[in-house]
Design an enzyme around this catalytic site. Structure first.
Site, short mmCIF file in Angstrom:
data_model
loop_
_atom_site.label_atom_id
_atom_site.label_comp_id
_atom_site.label_asym_id
_atom_site.label_seq_id
_atom_site.Cartn_x
_atom_site.Cartn_y
_atom_site.Cartn_z
N HIS A 2 12.27 -6.02 -8.31
CA HIS A 2 11.38 -4.87 -8.30
C HIS A 2 10.78 -4.62 -9.69
CE1 HIS A 2 10.53 -1.05 -5.78
NE2 HIS A 2 9.60 -1.18 -6.70
N ARG B 287 6.66 -2.74 -0.32
CA ARG B 287 8.01 -2.23 -0.13
C ARG B 287 8.79 -3.20 0.76
NH1 ARG B 287 7.64 0.65 -3.95
NH2 ARG B 287 7.62 2.91 -4.04
P1 NAP Z 1 -3.00 3.74 -2.78
O1 NAP Z 1 -3.98 3.87 -3.89
O2 NAP Z 1 -2.60 4.94 -2.02
O3 NAP Z 1 -3.58 2.66 -1.76
C1 NAP Z 1 -3.02 2.38 -0.52
C2 NAP Z 1 -3.91 1.39 0.24
O4 NAP Z 1 -3.25 1.02 1.46
C3 NAP Z 1 -5.27 2.02 0.64
O5 NAP Z 1 -6.31 1.07 0.50
C4 NAP Z 1 -5.07 2.36 2.12
O6 NAP Z 1 -6.25 2.33 2.91
C5 NAP Z 1 -4.14 1.23 2.55
N1 NAP Z 1 -3.40 1.62 3.76
C6 NAP Z 1 -2.52 2.63 3.93
N2 NAP Z 1 -2.09 2.69 5.20
C7 NAP Z 1 -2.73 1.68 5.86
C8 NAP Z 1 -2.70 1.22 7.20
N3 NAP Z 1 -1.96 1.80 8.13
N4 NAP Z 1 -3.49 0.16 7.52
C9 NAP Z 1 -4.26 -0.44 6.60
N5 NAP Z 1 -4.34 -0.05 5.30
C10 NAP Z 1 -3.57 1.00 4.93
O7 NAP Z 1 -1.65 3.08 -3.32
P2 NAP Z 1 -1.41 2.15 -4.62
O8 NAP Z 1 -1.36 2.94 -5.85
O9 NAP Z 1 -2.36 1.00 -4.54
O10 NAP Z 1 0.09 1.64 -4.32
C11 NAP Z 1 0.38 0.93 -3.15
C12 NAP Z 1 1.86 0.71 -3.01
O11 NAP Z 1 2.32 -0.28 -3.93
C13 NAP Z 1 2.75 1.91 -3.29
O12 NAP Z 1 2.79 2.81 -2.22
C14 NAP Z 1 4.09 1.25 -3.52
O13 NAP Z 1 4.78 1.13 -2.29
C15 NAP Z 1 3.73 -0.13 -4.05
N6 NAP Z 1 4.13 -0.29 -5.46
C16 NAP Z 1 5.07 -1.22 -5.76
C17 NAP Z 1 5.46 -1.40 -7.07
C18 NAP Z 1 6.46 -2.47 -7.46
O14 NAP Z 1 6.92 -2.50 -8.58
N7 NAP Z 1 6.79 -3.39 -6.58
C19 NAP Z 1 4.89 -0.62 -8.09
C20 NAP Z 1 3.92 0.32 -7.74
C21 NAP Z 1 3.55 0.47 -6.42
P3 NAP Z 1 -7.49 3.30 2.62
O15 NAP Z 1 -8.11 2.79 1.34
O16 NAP Z 1 -8.38 3.08 3.77
O17 NAP Z 1 -6.93 4.69 2.49
#
Ligand code: NAP
Length: 309
Positions: free
Chosen positions: A272, A224
């Site tokens: 994006h 983000r």
């Molecule tokens: P997810 O499955 O919820 O994974 C989040 C990861 O971040 C987990 O490994 C979590 O750790 C880690 N995390 C969260 N808070 C943390 C912290 N304070 N310190 C260290 N690690 C932390 O999410 P996802 O599906 O992979 O998606 C991730 C993000 O990608 C979304 O929230 C969104 O913002 C972004 N995204 C962007 C696009 C785009 O088009 N640019 C598209 C889709 C998503 P744990 O494993 O230990 O819980």
């Protein structure tokens, strides 16, 4: 069962027709800002208005049309005890892996040099890269980060991964929590951000963090915009600590005209698009979960709202 579709799509039937096909037992409604409450059981939303939660008091769960729920959690009146479900992969992680790989190769394989040589009609071969000189660090090892890390590790890049909790990933050296962030950064040249936006991760990519990366560092931000302190990025570029940044997300989208990022050759901007929501895969996942939830079965992807992801 009543399902309410709440997203500002000018052609909502693109969503509601397949929802009806996938969930024939449901009565499907489109959000009408001026209409009465329909007492929906489930809402499928993207950036819904606060009015939704004022009006619809019988919701059993709300399904977000995206993986990131930072926008939804900000909506006023979102009931604290409402079940919020995020999208899990649904075709996004493969797109993200592709995007990150492309941006990495631009840097590691020096593709701009070859484009410039072509413009000048020059045939010149540069030495092959040493993968050991391009260690990658993936912040966030969730659905998206894991796929990115695995893809790059399969291509023999040295890959580090950092998350909140411990992870065990084949071919990836993993680090956990704030205590191990420094070690992770020191071992990383190309930093890839796939974190969710939470109170803990907002502004995490700042001058201090970027300064800890290896020389000739590269940033790829697909998380983000609010993860990145924009002035700090410009500062590390000016100081030569960072040589390149690929940014897909911004604090303000669309990136405003006249923003300094537009003029920087070291910055690649995309609007994006690194991982788009794919309608078919998304609706198949969401309608499947609605059906399971209605039957009292356990579903995955429920957000821990206190953690913010
Ligand atoms: P997810 O499955 O919820 O994974 C989040 C990861 O971040 C987990 O490994 C979590 O750790 C880690 N995390 C969260 N808070 C943390 C912290 N304070 N310190 C260290 N690690 C932390 O999410 P996802 O599906 O992979 O998606 C991730 C993000 O990608 C979304 O929230 C969104 O913002 C972004 N995204 C962007 C696009 C785009 O088009 N640019 C598209 C889709 C998503 P744990 O494993 O230990 O819980």
């Amino acid at each position: 069962m009543k399902v309410l579709f709440v997203a500002g799509d000018p052609k909502p039937e693109r969503w509601t027709v397949p929802i009806k096909e996938l969930l024939p037992e449901a009565e499907v409604h489109v959000w009408d800002p001026d209409g009465p409450a329909i007492d929906a059981d489930y809402a499928i939303v993207w950036q819904p208005p606060a009015k939704l939660f004022e009006r619809e008091k019988k919701l059993k769960a709300v399904f977000n049309l995206g993986a990131g729920i930072d926008g939804l959690l900000k909506v006023p009146n979102l009931p604290e005890d409402l079940t919020v479900v995020r999208l899990e992969d649904a075709g996004m992680s493969v797109q993200m892996a592709e995007y990150v790989l492309h941006q990495l190769l631009e840097a590691s394989r020096g593709m701009e040099t070859y484009r410039e040589q072509q413009r000048q009609g020059i045939w010149k071969i540069h030495r092959p890269i040493k993968r050991s000189e391009w260690p990658v660090g993936v912040m966030g090892l969730g659905h998206i980060g894991k796929r990115v890390a695995r893809t790059l590790a399969d291509l023999d890049y040295r890959v580090n991964g950092w998350a909140r909790s411990e992870h065990d990933l084949d071919g990836v050296r993993t680090y956990a929590g704030a205590d191990e962030l420094g070690e992770f950064l020191k071992s990383t040249r190309v930093l890839v951000n796939t974190l969710p936006l939470t109170d803990e991760t907002r502004d995490i990519i700042d001058y201090e963090l970027l300064s800890q990366l290896q020389p000739g560092a590269v940033l790829i931000n697909v998380g983000r915009g609010e993860h990145l302190v924009e002035d700090d990025l410009l500062k590390v570029l000016d100081e030569g600590k960072l040589v390149r940044a690929s940014l897909d997300v911004f604090r303000k989208e669309p990136l405003p005209e006249g923003h300094p990022f537009w003029q920087r050759n070291e910055i690649t901007i995309t609007p994006h698009i690194s991982a788009r929501t794919l309608r078919d895969a998304t609706l198949e996942q969401i309608t499947g979960k609605i059906r399971d939830h209605a039957r009292g079965l356990t579903i995955t992807g429920i957000v821990d709202t206190s953690r913010g992801y």
